[in-house]
Design a protein around this motif. Sequence first.
Motif, short mmCIF file in Angstrom:
data_model
loop_
_atom_site.label_atom_id
_atom_site.label_comp_id
_atom_site.label_asym_id
_atom_site.label_seq_id
_atom_site.Cartn_x
_atom_site.Cartn_y
_atom_site.Cartn_z
N SER A 270 36.29 2.89 54.09
CA SER A 270 35.76 1.54 53.99
C SER A 270 36.25 0.65 55.12
N GLU A 271 37.41 0.95 55.66
CA GLU A 271 37.92 0.24 56.84
C GLU A 271 38.82 1.17 57.64
N ILE A 272 38.77 1.01 58.96
CA ILE A 272 39.60 1.81 59.86
C ILE A 272 40.55 0.88 60.59
N PRO A 273 41.87 1.06 60.43
CA PRO A 273 42.82 0.18 61.12
C PRO A 273 42.88 0.49 62.61
N ASP A 274 43.49 -0.40 63.37
CA ASP A 274 43.57 -0.20 64.82
C ASP A 274 44.36 1.04 65.19
N SER A 275 45.43 1.30 64.46
CA SER A 275 46.22 2.51 64.71
C SER A 275 46.67 3.09 63.38
N ILE A 276 46.89 4.40 63.38
CA ILE A 276 47.29 5.12 62.17
C ILE A 276 48.52 5.94 62.51
N GLY A 277 49.55 5.84 61.67
CA GLY A 277 50.71 6.67 61.93
C GLY A 277 52.00 6.10 61.37
N PRO A 278 53.10 6.76 61.74
CA PRO A 278 53.19 7.90 62.64
C PRO A 278 52.51 9.15 62.05
N ILE A 279 51.81 9.88 62.92
CA ILE A 279 51.10 11.09 62.50
C ILE A 279 52.07 12.27 62.49
N ARG A 280 51.93 13.12 61.47
CA ARG A 280 52.79 14.32 61.38
C ARG A 280 51.93 15.56 61.20
N SER A 281 52.60 16.68 61.00
CA SER A 281 51.92 17.97 61.10
C SER A 281 51.18 18.36 59.83
N ALA A 282 50.26 19.29 60.00
CA ALA A 282 49.37 19.74 58.92
C ALA A 282 50.05 20.79 58.05
N ARG A 283 49.62 20.84 56.80
CA ARG A 283 49.97 21.91 55.87
C ARG A 283 48.66 22.47 55.31
N SER A 284 48.72 23.67 54.77
CA SER A 284 47.51 24.32 54.29
C SER A 284 46.80 23.48 53.23
N TYR A 285 47.57 22.90 52.30
CA TYR A 285 46.95 22.12 51.23
C TYR A 285 46.43 20.77 51.72
N PHE A 286 46.97 20.24 52.84
CA PHE A 286 46.37 19.06 53.44
C PHE A 286 44.96 19.39 53.93
N ILE A 287 44.84 20.52 54.57
CA ILE A 287 43.55 20.94 55.13
C ILE A 287 42.55 21.20 54.01
N GLU A 288 43.01 21.83 52.93
CA GLU A 288 42.11 22.10 51.80
C GLU A 288 41.60 20.80 51.18
N LEU A 289 42.48 19.80 51.07
CA LEU A 289 42.05 18.51 50.53
C LEU A 289 41.04 17.84 51.46
N ALA A 290 41.31 17.86 52.76
CA ALA A 290 40.38 17.28 53.73
C ALA A 290 39.04 17.98 53.69
N ASP A 291 39.06 19.28 53.53
CA ASP A 291 37.82 20.06 53.46
C ASP A 291 37.00 19.66 52.23
N GLY A 292 37.65 19.38 51.12
CA GLY A 292 36.93 18.99 49.90
C GLY A 292 36.12 17.71 50.08
N PHE A 293 36.60 16.82 50.94
CA PHE A 293 35.88 15.57 51.22
C PHE A 293 34.96 15.69 52.43
N ASP A 294 34.95 16.85 53.08
CA ASP A 294 34.25 16.99 54.36
C ASP A 294 34.72 15.90 55.32
N ALA A 295 36.02 15.73 55.40
CA ALA A 295 36.60 14.66 56.20
C ALA A 295 36.90 15.15 57.62
N PHE A 296 36.97 14.20 58.54
CA PHE A 296 37.49 14.46 59.88
C PHE A 296 39.00 14.32 59.78
#
Length: 350
Positions: free
Chosen positions: A103-129
Amino acid sequence: MFRKKTLLCVLASISLLAACGDGSEKSISDKPIEPVQEEPKEILYPTPFTGELISNEITMRPVIATINNHPAARPQSGIASADVVYEMLAEGDVTRFLALFQSEIPDSIGPIRSARSYFIELADGFDAFYIAHGFSPEAKQMLENGIVDNINGMYYDGSFFKRSKDRVAPHNSYFMSDNLEAAAEKVNASLLYQKKVSYTYYDDEESVKVGAQADRIHVRYSNNENFNSTYSYDPVSNTYSRSSGGTVTTDLLTGEPIKLSNVLVLEMDHQVIDNKGRREIDIYSGGRAYIFQQGMMRELRWENIDGVLTAVEIDGSEAKLMPGKTWIHFVPTNPGIATSVTYSNSEQQS
């Protein structure tokens, strides 16, 4: 004779006046009535993950980012803009955030950290970038296999990702949102919203009427208070504030405390899978859940429905959320949700 003429004149005058009267009345009644012009009603669209009404329909796919929750990374940037934040263990006692933006995208996001398998699975469920900086061995393989469209700071550090001079690595990598379209184009990803996932929300006239009163919530992961959370309900704003390690959770970009309409806790099986304390979390089997809304708590179940974690009432219907932001915790089945989560009513304590 004179009287007869006089009478005829009088009758003629009366007839003439009557005729004039008829014509006048007819002209008034025949005048067309102007129709009342009603102002067109503005069409409003609910945002999929906050339920708030906006004038333009959402067309951008969700963006999900892994955000650092180490004390050295706080306060984080952009979390107040996230529609939903998932908090879960990464390794050891340390939790990380998986923040969903749409609904809104902030100017910056972070600090960004590393991926885990279950993070990717959750993102995939939403078809997210998906946005991350680094990866576990399992996550690296999944990203290389194209499970989700993603951009990773391991390959774009210094371009799409910027380092803050105010903090030290690995707590200083930020994704700059004005690079979002260019980042998606760089990895041949579309930002079009195609998998139309959304939650279910209460209508304006509805309110939470069932459950136990609970305007103070404590979610515990370990003896390390830096990663345990406390929520306090404000009946005036109808939202919850959050604190961790004794400090109120604020957004670095605004300096303001975050405000949440829903707090959920989901119980899941956790397994340590390596000597660094990394975990595998079962986000598929379903289990017990608590939901906190409007100072009330009730027990639910959660299910994975087409890749999306969904709160389900005891009768099997999808649980409704209050319009606004949502925070969702994953807690291990051992020691369990009843041990990990405590709540109370401040009126009872006073």
